[in-house]
Design a protein around this motif. Structure first.
Motif, PDB file in Angstrom:
ATOM      1  N   VAL A  41       0.840  -1.201   0.000  1.00  0.00           N
ATOM      2  CA  VAL A  41       0.000   0.000   0.000  1.00  0.00           C
ATOM      3  C   VAL A  41       0.871   1.245   0.000  1.00  0.00           C
ATOM      4  N   VAL A  42       0.561   2.162  -0.910  1.00  0.00           N
ATOM      5  CA  VAL A  42       1.303   3.423  -0.989  1.00  0.00           C
ATOM      6  C   VAL A  42       0.310   4.567  -0.788  1.00  0.00           C
ATOM      7  N   SER A  43       0.575   5.420   0.178  1.00  0.00           N
ATOM      8  CA  SER A  43      -0.345   6.510   0.505  1.00  0.00           C
ATOM      9  C   SER A  43       0.391   7.843   0.454  1.00  0.00           C
ATOM     10  N   ARG A  44      -0.368   8.908   0.547  1.00  0.00           N
ATOM     11  CA  ARG A  44       0.213  10.253   0.656  1.00  0.00           C
ATOM     12  C   ARG A  44       0.390  10.618   2.120  1.00  0.00           C
ATOM     13  N   GLU A  45       1.127  11.679   2.357  1.00  0.00           N
ATOM     14  CA  GLU A  45       1.402  12.116   3.719  1.00  0.00           C
ATOM     15  C   GLU A  45       0.187  12.791   4.352  1.00  0.00           C
ATOM     16  N   GLU A  46       0.151  12.839   5.675  1.00  0.00           N
ATOM     17  CA  GLU A  46      -0.902  13.571   6.374  1.00  0.00           C
ATOM     18  C   GLU A  46      -0.782  15.048   5.995  1.00  0.00           C
ATOM     19  N   GLY A  47      -1.912  15.688   5.740  1.00  0.00           N
ATOM     20  CA  GLY A  47      -1.904  17.074   5.283  1.00  0.00           C
ATOM     21  C   GLY A  47      -2.149  17.177   3.796  1.00  0.00           C
ATOM     22  N   SER A  48      -1.936  16.068   3.085  1.00  0.00           N
ATOM     23  CA  SER A  48      -2.196  16.037   1.646  1.00  0.00           C
ATOM     24  C   SER A  48      -3.696  16.106   1.392  1.00  0.00           C
ATOM     25  N   GLY A  49      -4.103  16.994   0.501  1.00  0.00           N
ATOM     26  CA  GLY A  49      -5.508  17.095   0.141  1.00  0.00           C
ATOM     27  C   GLY A  49      -5.991  15.862  -0.593  1.00  0.00           C
ATOM     28  N   VAL A 187       2.042  35.293  -4.797  1.00  0.00           N
ATOM     29  CA  VAL A 187       2.588  34.023  -4.305  1.00  0.00           C
ATOM     30  C   VAL A 187       1.434  33.044  -4.116  1.00  0.00           C
ATOM     31  N   VAL A 188       1.553  31.889  -4.778  1.00  0.00           N
ATOM     32  CA  VAL A 188       0.538  30.837  -4.687  1.00  0.00           C
ATOM     33  C   VAL A 188       1.211  29.613  -4.084  1.00  0.00           C
ATOM     34  N   ALA A 189       0.636  29.040  -3.022  1.00  0.00           N
ATOM     35  CA  ALA A 189       1.307  27.943  -2.321  1.00  0.00           C
ATOM     36  C   ALA A 189       0.323  26.853  -1.920  1.00  0.00           C
ATOM     37  N   GLY A 190       0.817  25.599  -1.926  1.00  0.00           N
ATOM     38  CA  GLY A 190      -0.016  24.523  -1.424  1.00  0.00           C
ATOM     39  C   GLY A 190       0.060  23.237  -2.218  1.00  0.00           C
ATOM     40  N   SER A 191      -1.074  22.589  -2.356  1.00  0.00           N
ATOM     41  CA  SER A 191      -1.259  21.236  -2.885  1.00  0.00           C
ATOM     42  C   SER A 191      -0.384  20.862  -4.075  1.00  0.00           C
ATOM     43  N   GLN A 217       4.523  27.833  -5.228  1.00  0.00           N
ATOM     44  CA  GLN A 217       5.296  27.052  -4.264  1.00  0.00           C
ATOM     45  C   GLN A 217       4.540  25.771  -3.916  1.00  0.00           C
ATOM     46  N   GLN A 218       5.141  24.632  -4.193  1.00  0.00           N
ATOM     47  CA  GLN A 218       4.476  23.344  -3.966  1.00  0.00           C
ATOM     48  C   GLN A 218       4.705  22.828  -2.555  1.00  0.00           C
ATOM     49  N   SER A 219       3.641  22.382  -1.900  1.00  0.00           N
ATOM     50  CA  SER A 219       3.745  21.719  -0.596  1.00  0.00           C
ATOM     51  C   SER A 219       2.584  20.740  -0.488  1.00  0.00           C
ATOM     52  N   ASP A 220       1.612  21.032   0.387  1.00  0.00           N
ATOM     53  CA  ASP A 220       0.403  20.219   0.470  1.00  0.00           C
ATOM     54  C   ASP A 220      -0.774  21.126   0.786  1.00  0.00           C
ATOM     55  N   SER A 221      -1.975  20.570   0.778  1.00  0.00           N
ATOM     56  CA  SER A 221      -3.180  21.385   0.951  1.00  0.00           C
ATOM     57  C   SER A 221      -3.224  22.091   2.293  1.00  0.00           C
ATOM     58  N   SER A 222      -2.926  21.363   3.371  1.00  0.00           N
ATOM     59  CA  SER A 222      -2.986  21.961   4.705  1.00  0.00           C
ATOM     60  C   SER A 222      -2.009  23.124   4.826  1.00  0.00           C
ATOM     61  N   ASP A 234      -0.403  34.766  -1.058  1.00  0.00           N
ATOM     62  CA  ASP A 234      -1.616  35.494  -1.451  1.00  0.00           C
ATOM     63  C   ASP A 234      -2.775  34.533  -1.706  1.00  0.00           C
ATOM     64  N   ILE A 235      -2.417  33.371  -2.266  1.00  0.00           N
ATOM     65  CA  ILE A 235      -3.415  32.371  -2.637  1.00  0.00           C
ATOM     66  C   ILE A 235      -2.932  30.999  -2.184  1.00  0.00           C
ATOM     67  N   GLY A 236      -3.787  30.261  -1.493  1.00  0.00           N
ATOM     68  CA  GLY A 236      -3.471  28.892  -1.127  1.00  0.00           C
ATOM     69  C   GLY A 236      -4.067  27.940  -2.146  1.00  0.00           C
ATOM     70  N   MET A 237      -3.492  26.753  -2.270  1.00  0.00           N
ATOM     71  CA  MET A 237      -4.036  25.718  -3.149  1.00  0.00           C
ATOM     72  C   MET A 237      -4.448  24.527  -2.290  1.00  0.00           C
ATOM     73  N   SER A 238      -5.658  24.042  -2.494  1.00  0.00           N
ATOM     74  CA  SER A 238      -6.149  22.890  -1.733  1.00  0.00           C
ATOM     75  C   SER A 238      -6.888  21.933  -2.649  1.00  0.00           C
ATOM     76  N   SER A 239      -6.550  20.659  -2.559  1.00  0.00           N
ATOM     77  CA  SER A 239      -7.253  19.645  -3.353  1.00  0.00           C
ATOM     78  C   SER A 239      -8.285  18.909  -2.497  1.00  0.00           C
ATOM     79  N   ARG A 240      -8.783  19.583  -1.494  1.00  0.00           N
ATOM     80  CA  ARG A 240      -9.860  19.056  -0.655  1.00  0.00           C
ATOM     81  C   ARG A 240     -10.720  20.208  -0.177  1.00  0.00           C
ATOM     82  N   GLU A 241     -11.852  19.859   0.427  1.00  0.00           N
ATOM     83  CA  GLU A 241     -12.707  20.865   1.033  1.00  0.00           C
ATOM     84  C   GLU A 241     -12.048  21.396   2.303  1.00  0.00           C
ATOM     85  N   LEU A 242     -12.317  22.627   2.660  1.00  0.00           N
ATOM     86  CA  LEU A 242     -11.807  23.179   3.909  1.00  0.00           C
ATOM     87  C   LEU A 242     -12.692  22.746   5.069  1.00  0.00           C
TER      88      LEU A 242
END
Length: 295
Positions: A41-49, A187-191, A217-222, A234-242
């Motif tokens: 099983v391969v999963s994403r990290e906690e915080g990943s949208g 600046v756009v950061a996140g997912s 800037q790439q990181s994760d949704s949280s 200025d803008i966050g990126m999220s691949s999930r609902e808040l």
């Protein structure tokens, strides 16, 4: 859980041949994996949208004794910290199973049908393929003129054309874009799932308004949501609902596209179709071998 960073891609690539020979067992001559091999099983990290949406859609998120939802992903899962590492990990392991944004998938892995439905844009639109989630941008109530201009572009017909060309589902009735900002930096950061399409939006935007600079800037949704909340982006990126708690801190999500989540296995794996329940049992550790799926 085992953690796998971007640097581990080198090791994965180097061991891919060995993993393939080991995992193929008695069917190595046919290029398929042996049915009695342990499922990796391969999963994403906690915080990943993507992980947040995945565990919700496949009911891997369950209520605990205290009534709070708990992520029941197997503690034996390999944890990857980005979409690219997820794809590389699964493609290098004949017995792996993982998941990723539909728009990020390529021919390096096999995309499974879920409950008989293929993971396609058309099937997501008509509801046949139900494993989908929104891509959001996250902002405070007030943003700079430059950020607002870039948002206008993302939501415009021009921006949504980029979304569709990138393999995602665009918004309906998008308006025409007209540049209104004459300078500034955004600046756009996140997912990491939203990042690929955001990079393409950035490139397209530069062609119609070169006076504004956009940094992605790439990181994760949280992390993206926190960055927008704290004002470091200025803008966050999220691949999930808040969550309600995140919204209460003064940020608002805006849907910019709809995306599916594809469940993936190695191209040499003979499995092509799983049910929602089978995926849940695999990722919670209840089903641990490929041959158990046929019993």
């Amino acid at each position: 859980m085992k953690k796998l960073s971007t640097l581990s891609k080198i090791a994965i690539t180097g061991l891919a041949g060995l993993s393939f020979l080991t995992a193929c067992g008695t069917k190595s001559a046919e290029g398929g994996s042996s049915s009695n091999q342990t499922i990796n099983v391969v999963s994403r990290e906690e915080g990943s949208g993507t992980r947040g949406a995945f565990v919700e859609l496949f009911h891997v998120l369950e209520k605990g004794a205290d009534g709070k939802k708990v992520d029941m992903t197997s503690d034996k899962a390999i944890v990857t910290n980005s979409t690219s590492v997820m794809l590389t990990t699964v493609s290098g392991d004949a017995n792996a199973i993982g998941y990723a944004s539909l728009g990020s998938l390529d021919d390096s892995n096999k995309i499974l049908k879920i409950d008989g439905a293929e993971a396609t844009v058309d099937n997501i639109k008509d509801g046949t393929y139900k494993i989908s989630r929104p891509f959001n941008i996250v902002t405070k109530s007030e943003v700079s003129e430059a950020a607002q201009d870039f948002i206008h572009f993302i939501l415009s017909a021009d921006g949504q054309a980029v979304v569709e060309k990138s393999g995602y589902i665009p918004l309906d009735n998008a308006p025409t874009y007209t540049a209104k900002a004459n300078s500034g930096k955004v600046v756009v950061a996140g997912s990491s799932s939203v990042t690929p399409v955001m990079e393409k939006l950035k490139e397209a935007y530069a062609k119609v308004n070169a006076k504004v600079t956009v940094e992605v800037q790439q990181s994760d949704s949280s992390t993206g949501i926190i960055s927008a909340t704290e004002g470091t982006a200025d803008i966050g990126m999220s691949s999930r609902e808040l969550t309600d708690e995140e919204k209460a801190k003064g940020v608002t999500p805006t849907v910019i596209a709809l995306d599916g989540i594809g469940v993936i296995v190695n191209k040499n794996n003979p499995v092509s179709d799983l049910t929602n329940e089978q995926v849940k049992e695999i990722f919670t550790g209840k089903t641990t071998s490929w041959d158990a799926l046929s019993k």
